[in-house]
Write a protein that holds these residues in place. Sequence first.
Motif, mmCIF file in Angstrom:
data_model
loop_
_atom_site.group_PDB
_atom_site.id
_atom_site.type_symbol
_atom_site.label_atom_id
_atom_site.label_comp_id
_atom_site.label_asym_id
_atom_site.label_seq_id
_atom_site.Cartn_x
_atom_site.Cartn_y
_atom_site.Cartn_z
ATOM 1 N N UNK A 74 0.793 -1.509 0.191
ATOM 2 C CA UNK A 74 0.272 0.253 0.089
ATOM 3 C C UNK A 74 0.766 1.380 0.177
ATOM 4 N N UNK A 75 0.306 1.930 -0.523
ATOM 5 C CA UNK A 75 1.087 3.829 -0.208
ATOM 6 C C UNK A 75 -0.102 4.852 0.506
ATOM 7 N N UNK A 112 3.942 -4.228 3.019
ATOM 8 C CA UNK A 112 4.834 -3.738 2.945
ATOM 9 C C UNK A 112 4.400 -2.456 1.836
ATOM 10 N N UNK A 113 5.017 -0.868 3.103
ATOM 11 C CA UNK A 113 4.185 0.077 2.779
ATOM 12 C C UNK A 113 4.867 1.059 2.010
ATOM 13 N N UNK A 114 4.757 1.643 1.364
ATOM 14 C CA UNK A 114 5.891 2.594 0.117
ATOM 15 C C UNK A 114 5.851 3.367 0.502
ATOM 16 N N UNK A 115 6.801 4.579 0.405
ATOM 17 C CA UNK A 115 6.570 5.464 0.521
ATOM 18 C C UNK A 115 6.335 6.776 -0.093
ATOM 19 N N UNK A 116 5.757 6.162 -1.365
ATOM 20 C CA UNK A 116 5.553 6.954 -2.712
ATOM 21 C C UNK A 116 4.744 7.195 -3.215
ATOM 22 N N UNK A 117 3.753 7.769 -3.737
ATOM 23 C CA UNK A 117 2.502 7.384 -4.119
ATOM 24 C C UNK A 117 2.796 7.282 -6.359
ATOM 25 N N UNK A 122 6.719 3.050 -7.538
ATOM 26 C CA UNK A 122 6.184 1.470 -7.570
ATOM 27 C C UNK A 122 6.138 0.148 -7.950
ATOM 28 N N UNK A 123 5.687 0.374 -9.395
ATOM 29 C CA UNK A 123 6.411 -0.784 -10.154
ATOM 30 C C UNK A 123 7.416 -1.599 -9.994
ATOM 31 N N UNK A 124 8.719 0.202 -9.822
ATOM 32 C CA UNK A 124 9.809 -0.437 -10.001
ATOM 33 C C UNK A 124 10.981 -1.375 -8.680
#
Length: 389
Positions: A74-75, A112-117, A122-124
């Motif tokens: 998630x973002x 996994x929480x990602x600090x980008x939208x 996200x794909x990379x």
Amino acid sequence: MSSPVPVAAPTREDVLSAHLGGKLSTGLTAPLDNARDLAIAYTPGVAEVSRAIAADPALAARYTWTNRLVAVVSDGTAVLGLGDIGPRASLPVMEGKSALFKAFGGLDSIPLVLDTTDVDEIVETLVRLRPSFGAVNLEDVSAPRCFELERRLIEALDCPVMHDDQHGTAIVLLAALRGACAVQGRELGGLRIVISGAGAAGVACARILLAAGASDVTVLDSRGILLPGRAGVTGEKAALAEVTNPRRLSGATAEALTGADVFVGLSSATLPEDLLALMAPEPFVFALSNPDPEVHPDVAARYAAIVATGRSDFPNQINNVLAFPGVFRGALDAGARRITEAMKLAAADAIAAVALDDLAPDRIVPSPFDPRVAPAVSQAVAAAAGDPI
């Protein structure tokens, strides 16, 4: 309509204390009680496993947890009813999702929480992490980015990817409608269905209903009925407008609901009681916004033969946990590289089949705690894995 057995609502202190330290931990599948165990689990013994995988990468599926590990990604941009709260605040939700994978599907999972939208980033990131997991459950990603992100990941990764807010909701909705039709002796193809909400869940629900044989589905967004050429109808909405609303209705909720058999609420918009009176006799009202349904179930019950919500304190809860653990388990069991439409339809049919044993107006889907559900779904999904998309 009967109500579930009352359960005392947890206090804020109850909830916060239950989450101390998070809801997840790792466990061991091999003993570590003595020097021999240590030599097997780690150096020098583990080098033999690494050499074997280096010589044959396919052995990673046998000697690591990769092919049984779901990444919950998630973002933090569309979390429950909280909205864009960011990755850190979304982590308790993702931990909870991982806990559900383990409890209901027997699958290991890692949040996994990602600090980008940024979709590209996200794909990379997930492409780089691909050796570490066997499937991706996208969670709480805002629309319309969620559509592009899911599509791009399906293209980029050689493993199952599913945005649960879209397809888990759609699978359980279809199962619930099949149950409601069975109670009333009606056919899905003969229903006039109105979906309020053209976001992630609304789009996926409309598409799975069409795939299942529904012939008259009308979708509303905040500006009214989706219609080809209408202002503001672009992207996913434009594509959906081309295949829905066969009578080419225009206007707002009143025009859509006049004579309708089914209302599906996925937008948080309030549904006034007087509009329920415009529906066909004995309609189905699925007010699924959570925690506040579009119309209170007690009010809906004055007009509807069957009422469903997204809440656990009313009958007929449309709960994604009926679907996603079994869907991912079945896909991984089958070694599937994709989660296809055939697999989603099979999952819905499996949930509906379990409900048949105890079917009633207030029991159109099984309980999330029915132990038959996840195995039935996983077996149906695995069997459908070889079917055409």
